[in-house]
Design a protein around this motif. Structure first.
Motif, mmCIF file in Angstrom:
data_model
loop_
_atom_site.group_PDB
_atom_site.id
_atom_site.type_symbol
_atom_site.label_atom_id
_atom_site.label_comp_id
_atom_site.label_asym_id
_atom_site.label_seq_id
_atom_site.Cartn_x
_atom_site.Cartn_y
_atom_site.Cartn_z
ATOM 1 N N LEU A 64 25.812 -35.565 11.401
ATOM 2 C CA LEU A 64 25.785 -34.107 11.423
ATOM 3 C C LEU A 64 26.968 -33.552 12.214
ATOM 4 O O LEU A 64 27.590 -32.556 11.812
ATOM 5 N N ALA A 65 27.297 -34.194 13.332
ATOM 6 C CA ALA A 65 28.428 -33.726 14.143
ATOM 7 C C ALA A 65 29.742 -33.842 13.365
ATOM 8 O O ALA A 65 30.572 -32.925 13.386
ATOM 9 N N LYS A 74 11.868 -38.652 9.913
ATOM 10 C CA LYS A 74 12.661 -38.018 8.862
ATOM 11 C C LYS A 74 14.158 -38.086 9.113
ATOM 12 O O LYS A 74 14.945 -37.603 8.299
ATOM 13 N N HIS A 75 14.563 -38.676 10.221
ATOM 14 C CA HIS A 75 15.983 -38.687 10.558
ATOM 15 C C HIS A 75 16.815 -39.519 9.582
ATOM 16 O O HIS A 75 17.987 -39.211 9.340
ATOM 17 N N LEU A 76 16.216 -40.569 9.031
ATOM 18 C CA LEU A 76 16.966 -41.390 8.080
ATOM 19 C C LEU A 76 17.312 -40.586 6.831
ATOM 20 O O LEU A 76 18.441 -40.660 6.329
ATOM 21 N N MET A 77 16.348 -39.809 6.332
ATOM 22 C CA MET A 77 16.631 -38.989 5.158
ATOM 23 C C MET A 77 17.595 -37.865 5.500
ATOM 24 O O MET A 77 18.479 -37.524 4.712
ATOM 25 N N MET A 78 17.456 -37.281 6.690
ATOM 26 C CA MET A 78 18.376 -36.228 7.092
ATOM 27 C C MET A 78 19.787 -36.764 7.246
ATOM 28 O O MET A 78 20.763 -36.056 6.966
ATOM 29 N N ASN A 79 19.907 -38.018 7.664
ATOM 30 C CA ASN A 79 21.229 -38.638 7.736
ATOM 31 C C ASN A 79 21.826 -38.784 6.336
ATOM 32 O O ASN A 79 23.019 -38.522 6.134
ATOM 33 N N GLU A 80 21.003 -39.180 5.365
ATOM 34 C CA GLU A 80 21.479 -39.283 3.985
ATOM 35 C C GLU A 80 21.924 -37.921 3.457
ATOM 36 O O GLU A 80 22.916 -37.825 2.726
ATOM 37 N N ILE A 81 21.195 -36.877 3.831
ATOM 38 C CA ILE A 81 21.560 -35.529 3.403
ATOM 39 C C ILE A 81 22.915 -35.138 3.987
ATOM 40 O O ILE A 81 23.774 -34.576 3.292
ATOM 41 N N ALA A 82 23.122 -35.432 5.275
ATOM 42 C CA ALA A 82 24.387 -35.085 5.921
ATOM 43 C C ALA A 82 25.555 -35.822 5.273
ATOM 44 O O ALA A 82 26.626 -35.244 5.044
ATOM 45 N N VAL A 83 25.360 -37.106 4.961
ATOM 46 C CA VAL A 83 26.422 -37.892 4.319
ATOM 47 C C VAL A 83 26.720 -37.353 2.918
ATOM 48 O O VAL A 83 27.884 -37.171 2.538
ATOM 49 N N LEU A 84 25.669 -37.086 2.141
ATOM 50 C CA LEU A 84 25.862 -36.553 0.795
ATOM 51 C C LEU A 84 26.489 -35.165 0.842
ATOM 52 O O LEU A 84 27.323 -34.826 -0.011
ATOM 53 N N ALA A 85 26.117 -34.348 1.822
ATOM 54 C CA ALA A 85 26.699 -33.016 1.955
ATOM 55 C C ALA A 85 28.195 -33.093 2.215
ATOM 56 O O ALA A 85 28.983 -32.331 1.639
ATOM 57 N N LEU A 86 28.615 -34.025 3.061
ATOM 58 C CA LEU A 86 30.040 -34.201 3.331
ATOM 59 C C LEU A 86 30.770 -34.691 2.084
ATOM 60 O O LEU A 86 31.884 -34.247 1.780
ATOM 61 N N PHE A 87 30.144 -35.605 1.342
ATOM 62 C CA PHE A 87 30.717 -36.105 0.096
ATOM 63 C C PHE A 87 30.872 -34.969 -0.913
ATOM 64 O O PHE A 87 31.912 -34.830 -1.571
ATOM 65 N N ALA A 88 29.844 -34.125 -1.035
ATOM 66 C CA ALA A 88 29.909 -32.991 -1.954
ATOM 67 C C ALA A 88 30.944 -31.967 -1.503
ATOM 68 O O ALA A 88 31.637 -31.362 -2.336
ATOM 69 N N LEU A 89 31.067 -31.787 -0.206
ATOM 70 C CA LEU A 89 32.083 -30.879 0.324
ATOM 71 C C LEU A 89 33.480 -31.351 -0.064
ATOM 72 O O LEU A 89 34.349 -30.541 -0.422
ATOM 73 N N SER A 90 33.699 -32.658 -0.015
ATOM 74 C CA SER A 90 35.006 -33.194 -0.391
ATOM 75 C C SER A 90 35.311 -32.933 -1.863
ATOM 76 O O SER A 90 36.444 -32.594 -2.224
ATOM 77 N N LEU A 91 34.308 -33.073 -2.714
ATOM 78 C CA LEU A 91 34.516 -32.803 -4.138
ATOM 79 C C LEU A 91 34.747 -31.317 -4.384
ATOM 80 O O LEU A 91 35.558 -30.938 -5.241
ATOM 81 N N ASP A 92 34.061 -30.473 -3.631
ATOM 82 C CA ASP A 92 34.219 -29.033 -3.807
ATOM 83 C C ASP A 92 35.630 -28.579 -3.463
ATOM 84 O O ASP A 92 36.149 -27.619 -4.046
#
Length: 325
Positions: A175-176, A38-56
């Protein structure tokens, strides 16, 4: 003086960590030790979360509407990819340079974006993304064009940790970086600078009358948000060793906007919560009915609008509020 002290105390109280936050981040880092799969999907989540944080940072705290935030995400991805191929394979150096270049792009484009009404900003941000997409397509000798940028050989993280096929190193790396940039964003929005951004979002004319340098504040947060989006794009490029024109397309901007809407605007954890929900739904729906997953996602968004995001997300936010010291 007492008013200033009370405002300072309020900012200090908001900056304190609450136990649900600590539990969340401990669980996120503990997931590095989870079994492979599941690490590949969790990596996608971390990348998308950072992208969403930038938009926020620009939408939720400064009130800047954007339909082309993928411009910075894609620019950061291509910058990291080209740096890896032609300058250095070190991922940390590539990430830092990609963020710096994307921040510069944010500074330049902010002069266009911050002029005019919200509708003008929508069109300008979308136009910037479209222009960059066409430039990347035209410079195929550098970007690979429709075939994508290939041949990236990303070096080991910190000189020791190779990027494996299962995505464990990729997830730990993403994640880091997400955590470090989240800490910085948390410090920004819970500082006097962040308070001035909220004042500008509510009433820019009144904020200007009170002596807040509105344009300089907006330019600064726009450049910071661009650097964050560039970091997300760079992480995607480095952890997948591939960049395509998809990183600059409109659906990338639409996805991050939906992610932020799902999680909540003006709440730093909104982008993270939205990324988790969006990616988990995408994975579940596309695996069960790949031809209909967009239909079910659309239905979920309709229900979200009818029921109210506050009701669905209110439990999490209420938990955080009750845990406030």
């Amino acid at each position: 003086m007492s008013g200033k002290m009370s405002a300072s105390d309020s900012l200090a109280r908001r900056a304190r960590w609450r136990w649900p936050e600590i539990v969340f981040w401990v669980a996120a880092f503990a997931a590095i030790l989870a079994p492979a799969g599941k690490h590949l999907m969790m990596n996608e989540i971390a990348v998308l979360a950072l992208f969403a944080l930038s938009l926020d940072l620009i939408l939720g705290y400064a009130g800047i509407i954007s339909l082309g935030h993928a411009a910075f995400f894609g620019f950061g991805a291509y910058a990291a990819g080209l740096i890896c191929k032609h300058v250095t394979p070190d991922p940390l150096i590539g990430l830092a340079l990609a963020m710096a270049l994307t921040c510069l792009l944010g500074l330049v484009t902010s002069l266009l974006v911050l002029r005019g009404s919200d509708l003008t900003r929508l069109m300008v941000t979308l136009g910037v993304a479209l222009v960059l997409h066409e430039i990347a397509n035209a410079l195929s000798q550098w970007t690979g064009g429709a075939d994508g940028l290939q041949g990236m050989a990303v070096g080991p993280l910190l000189g020791h940790f190779e990027f494996d096929l299962y995505g464990r190193t990729a997830y730990a790396y993403s994640l880091a970086i997400l955590f470090i940039l989240f800490l910085l964003a948390r410090r920004i929005v819970r500082s006097p600078f962040g308070a001035s951004l909220m004042a500008i979002r509510r009433n820019p004319l009144r904020a200007s009358a009170l002596g807040v340098p509105v344009n300089r504040r907006l330019i600064a947060i726009y450049a910071i948000a661009a650097a964050y989006a560039g970091a997300a794009g760079a992480l995607l490029a480095q952890t997948t060793a591939y960049v395509s024109l998809d990183v600059l397309e409109f659906n990338r901007s639409a996805d991050v906007l939906l992610t932020l809407i799902i999680g909540g605007v003006g709440w730093l954890y909104g982008g993270i919560a939205g990324a988790i929900i969006f990616k988990v739904l995408q994975d579940l729906l596309s695996s069960s009915a790949p031809q209909f997953w967009l239909f079910w996602m659309g239905l979920f968004l309709v229900l979200l609008a009818l029921v109210g995001r506050e009701r669905l997300m209110g439990g999490v936010r209420g938990l955080l509020a009750r845990a406030r010291p």
